[in-house]
Design a protein around this motif. Structure first.
Motif, PDB file in Angstrom:
ATOM      1  N   ALA A 253       0.824  -1.210   0.000  1.00 36.42           N
ATOM      2  CA  ALA A 253       0.000   0.000   0.000  1.00 36.42           C
ATOM      3  C   ALA A 253       0.857   1.260   0.000  1.00 36.42           C
ATOM      4  O   ALA A 253       0.575   2.224  -0.727  1.00 36.42           O
ATOM      5  CB  ALA A 253      -0.928   0.000   1.215  1.00 36.42           C
ATOM      6  N   ARG A 254       1.917   1.266   0.802  1.00 30.72           N
ATOM      7  CA  ARG A 254       2.776   2.457   0.875  1.00 30.72           C
ATOM      8  C   ARG A 254       3.451   2.736  -0.458  1.00 30.72           C
ATOM      9  O   ARG A 254       3.462   3.867  -0.942  1.00 30.72           O
ATOM     10  CB  ARG A 254       3.866   2.285   1.949  1.00 30.72           C
ATOM     11  N   ARG A 255       4.026   1.703  -1.053  1.00 32.32           N
ATOM     12  CA  ARG A 255       4.784   1.906  -2.292  1.00 32.32           C
ATOM     13  C   ARG A 255       3.862   2.293  -3.447  1.00 32.32           C
ATOM     14  O   ARG A 255       4.241   3.111  -4.295  1.00 32.32           O
ATOM     15  CB  ARG A 255       5.610   0.673  -2.642  1.00 32.32           C
ATOM     16  N   GLU A 256       2.663   1.733  -3.486  1.00 35.67           N
ATOM     17  CA  GLU A 256       1.705   2.124  -4.523  1.00 35.67           C
ATOM     18  C   GLU A 256       1.319   3.591  -4.362  1.00 35.67           C
ATOM     19  O   GLU A 256       1.254   4.344  -5.342  1.00 35.67           O
ATOM     20  CB  GLU A 256       0.452   1.241  -4.446  1.00 35.67           C
ATOM     21  N   HIS A 257       1.061   4.002  -3.124  1.00 33.68           N
ATOM     22  CA  HIS A 257       0.672   5.396  -2.863  1.00 33.68           C
ATOM     23  C   HIS A 257       1.805   6.353  -3.218  1.00 33.68           C
ATOM     24  O   HIS A 257       1.582   7.389  -3.857  1.00 33.68           O
ATOM     25  CB  HIS A 257       0.293   5.545  -1.387  1.00 33.68           C
ATOM     26  N   LEU A 258       3.027   6.024  -2.829  1.00 35.89           N
ATOM     27  CA  LEU A 258       4.164   6.898  -3.113  1.00 35.89           C
ATOM     28  C   LEU A 258       4.420   7.001  -4.619  1.00 35.89           C
ATOM     29  O   LEU A 258       4.751   8.076  -5.134  1.00 35.89           O
ATOM     30  CB  LEU A 258       5.412   6.380  -2.397  1.00 35.89           C
ATOM     31  N   LEU A 259       4.265   5.891  -5.309  1.00 34.28           N
ATOM     32  CA  LEU A 259       4.547   5.892  -6.741  1.00 34.28           C
ATOM     33  C   LEU A 259       3.503   6.684  -7.516  1.00 34.28           C
ATOM     34  O   LEU A 259       3.825   7.414  -8.456  1.00 34.28           O
ATOM     35  CB  LEU A 259       4.614   4.452  -7.262  1.00 34.28           C
ATOM     36  N   THR A 260       2.231   6.583  -7.126  1.00 32.08           N
ATOM     37  CA  THR A 260       1.167   7.236  -7.884  1.00 32.08           C
ATOM     38  C   THR A 260       0.941   8.697  -7.496  1.00 32.08           C
ATOM     39  O   THR A 260       0.387   9.460  -8.275  1.00 32.08           O
ATOM     40  CB  THR A 260      -0.166   6.476  -7.728  1.00 32.08           C
ATOM     41  N   THR A 261       1.357   9.075  -6.276  1.00 30.91           N
ATOM     42  CA  THR A 261       1.130  10.460  -5.849  1.00 30.91           C
ATOM     43  C   THR A 261       2.410  11.259  -5.640  1.00 30.91           C
ATOM     44  O   THR A 261       2.389  12.483  -5.700  1.00 30.91           O
ATOM     45  CB  THR A 261       0.309  10.516  -4.552  1.00 30.91           C
ATOM     46  N   LYS A 262       3.539  10.575  -5.405  1.00 29.46           N
ATOM     47  CA  LYS A 262       4.818  11.273  -5.176  1.00 29.46           C
ATOM     48  C   LYS A 262       5.854  10.935  -6.238  1.00 29.46           C
ATOM     49  O   LYS A 262       6.931  11.505  -6.259  1.00 29.46           O
ATOM     50  CB  LYS A 262       5.385  10.922  -3.791  1.00 29.46           C
ATOM     51  N   TYR A 263       5.560   9.936  -7.072  1.00 31.45           N
ATOM     52  CA  TYR A 263       6.339   9.643  -8.273  1.00 31.45           C
ATOM     53  C   TYR A 263       7.743   9.103  -7.991  1.00 31.45           C
ATOM     54  O   TYR A 263       8.697   9.413  -8.694  1.00 31.45           O
ATOM     55  CB  TYR A 263       6.400  10.878  -9.186  1.00 31.45           C
ATOM     56  N   PHE A 264       7.874   8.297  -6.946  1.00 31.18           N
ATOM     57  CA  PHE A 264       9.130   7.588  -6.718  1.00 31.18           C
ATOM     58  C   PHE A 264       8.822   6.266  -6.024  1.00 31.18           C
ATOM     59  O   PHE A 264       7.763   6.091  -5.418  1.00 31.18           O
ATOM     60  CB  PHE A 264      10.112   8.415  -5.883  1.00 31.18           C
ATOM     61  N   ALA A 265       9.755   5.326  -6.123  1.00 34.39           N
ATOM     62  CA  ALA A 265       9.610   4.011  -5.496  1.00 34.39           C
ATOM     63  C   ALA A 265      10.561   3.922  -4.316  1.00 34.39           C
ATOM     64  O   ALA A 265      11.778   4.011  -4.482  1.00 34.39           O
ATOM     65  CB  ALA A 265       9.915   2.904  -6.513  1.00 34.39           C
ATOM     66  N   CYS A 266      10.006   3.774  -3.119  1.00 37.60           N
ATOM     67  CA  CYS A 266      10.833   3.726  -1.910  1.00 37.60           C
ATOM     68  C   CYS A 266      11.596   2.402  -1.842  1.00 37.60           C
ATOM     69  O   CYS A 266      11.047   1.337  -2.147  1.00 37.60           O
ATOM     70  CB  CYS A 266       9.966   3.897  -0.664  1.00 37.60           C
ATOM     71  N   ARG A 267      12.859   2.473  -1.405  1.00 35.82           N
ATOM     72  CA  ARG A 267      13.702   1.291  -1.284  1.00 35.82           C
ATOM     73  C   ARG A 267      14.399   1.267   0.079  1.00 35.82           C
ATOM     74  O   ARG A 267      15.535   0.821   0.197  1.00 35.82           O
ATOM     75  CB  ARG A 267      14.743   1.258  -2.406  1.00 35.82           C
ATOM     76  N   CYS A 268      13.706   1.742   1.108  1.00 36.34           N
ATOM     77  CA  CYS A 268      14.298   1.802   2.445  1.00 36.34           C
ATOM     78  C   CYS A 268      14.388   0.397   3.052  1.00 36.34           C
ATOM     79  O   CYS A 268      13.884  -0.576   2.492  1.00 36.34           O
ATOM     80  CB  CYS A 268      13.478   2.725   3.344  1.00 36.34           C
TER      81      CYS A 268
END
Length: 449
Positions: A253-268
């Protein structure tokens, strides 16, 4: 916190002082001459940040000195602020406070105010810039357009604040009609309150385990000041981070939200761990009843999920279909939640999902507030929630209120040290803004103590 004090002691003469350092807002002086005199000493401990540049991250913030938990990193007022562009509330044009039940207006432009002598009405950098325009144009008061008007005024004036605003990344080409970001704003209920754009705080980068927290205060000039604090020890040169999404959402859910609204893929480190730091916030139970279903590659949205005890495999599409269906059920039950309906729902969920799954934790948090203290499930659920939160938000940057509610419920259970749990809850809430739910709960807990 130091950044919220209104007076202190001048380090030069030792007298009471009210003049704050404009950068860190932690040191006080009796006058500007003593501030200048003390600058060689104060320089090394003043600003705790600088702007870094990276081809992937873009502009971001770095620590310029070692920071300790609680240190003020930066504090600033916004470049521009005003009612949300989607709000349907009545907002004061002077201070942006809600004034739905107040029948008062600016004497010049006739737009709504919280009171006739609101300090913001005489602020040359705020309402005075727009007042004459609004009066001359005779625009019908519509709070949702006020922020846009303020932005246009800054553009027309070629203001330094407009230059700073124009330098911020906007992703406007990715937010138009037909995009998920546009649909999200269009379909959600109108947000409450005001919007503020900050020049430097907006450069904090995302991390699912952030090292800063922030709070808002209305300063002595009626401006919404943001203050950013360190929540853990931060070494000089380390990146300063906040969290752009919800801490209790699973990796999917977090990665989908970040990708669609903030335009990056988190890799923490949390995103790369299939167990999400041992919380199993997204883990499923395998039908074999002996193992857990985990993603083979958490960073790949199309990865297969495998059981850790048998050869069983399911596809990411099957996982998504199951979780989305269960989420719909959770949302429906939460609308009219009772102890019985939540207990029944949690029993059904834990057949398919790990007891630490985000849906189970969400339902559990609502259920503990309905269960009587004598029910042994209350203590068990509270401790499970606390274990999850302590792993995902170890510094209390995002889930302080969530944890405080849990601690207060646990304090009611037989055999628990009530005073210890309540004291910890009050400490978590010490930096909550005035009149916020967190601040009101803190005052209640202090009475209970």
């Amino acid at each position: 916190m130091d950044g919220d004090l209104k007076y202190g002691t001048c380090p030069v003469c030792g007298k009471n002082a009210t003049l704050k350092c404009g950068s860190c807002r932690r040191e006080f002086y009796c006058d500007k001459s003593h501030q200048s005199q003390d600058w060689p000493r104060h320089r090394s401990t003043c600003s705790g940040w600088e702007i870094g540049h990276d081809s992937v991250l873009g502009r971001h913030l770095l620590a310029t000195r070692d920071l300790a938990p609680g240190d003020v990193i930066l504090t600033e007022t916004p470049l521009v602020w005003g009612p949300s562009t989607h709000t349907n509330q009545r907002i004061c044009v002077g201070c942006s406070e809600r004034c739905d039940d107040v029948d008062a207006r600016c004497s010049e432009c006739c737009w709504p105010v919280c009171k006739s002598d609101c300090e913001g009405l005489s602020d040359k950098k705020r309402h005075q810039l727009e007042c004459a325009l609004l009066a001359r144009a005779r625009i019908v008061p519509r709070c949702e357009i006020l922020l846009i008007i303020r932005l246009l005024i800054l553009w027309r004036m070629k203001s330094r604040r407009w230059t700073s605003l124009a330098n911020l990344q906007n992703h406007v080409e990715s937010r138009g009609p037909g995009t998920e970001a546009h649909d999200e704003v269009s379909k959600t209920a109108p947000p409450e309150g005001s919007v503020a754009i900050y020049e430097h705080a907006s450069l904090l980068e995302h991390s699912c385990i952030a090292n800063t927290r922030h709070s808002f205060r209305i300063d002595d000039k009626g401006r919404p000041r943001i203050t950013v604090y360190a929540v853990t020890s931060i070494k000089k040169g380390q990146h300063l981070s906040t969290m752009y999404t919800h801490a209790l959402w699973s990796t999917r859910a977090r990665r989908e939200h970040l990708l669609t609204t903030k335009y990056f893929a988190c890799r923490c480190k949390r995103c790369v761990d299939p167990t999400e730091l041992g919380t199993h916030l997204g883990t499923l139970n395998c039908p074999c009843k002996n193992g857990l279903m985990l993603p083979n590659d958490p960073l790949n949205p199309n990865t297969n999920w495998s059981c850790d005890a048998c050869p069983g495999i399911i596809t990411s599409a099957e996982v998504a279909e199951l979780i989305d269906r269960l989420e719909e059920e959770v949302v429906e039950v939460m609308k009219q939640a009772t102890e019985y309906t939540l207990s029944e729902l949690l029993s059904r969920l834990t057949v398919l999902l790990h007891s630490g799954h985000q849906h189970c934790i969400s339902v559990s948090h609502s259920l503990i507030q309905l269960l009587p203290a004598t029910d042994p499930r209350k203590s068990e659920l509270c401790k499970r929630i606390m274990d999850t939160v302590s792993r995902l938000d170890p510094y209390g940057a995002r889930l302080a209120l969530y944890m405080a509610v849990t601690l207060r419920e646990l304090a009611m259970c037989p055999g628990e040290d009530k005073r210890v749990h309540l004291a910890k809850a009050a400490l978590l809430l010490k930096a909550e803004p005035p009149n916020s739910p967190g601040e009101r709960l803190r005052r209640l807990i202090e009475v209970e103590l």
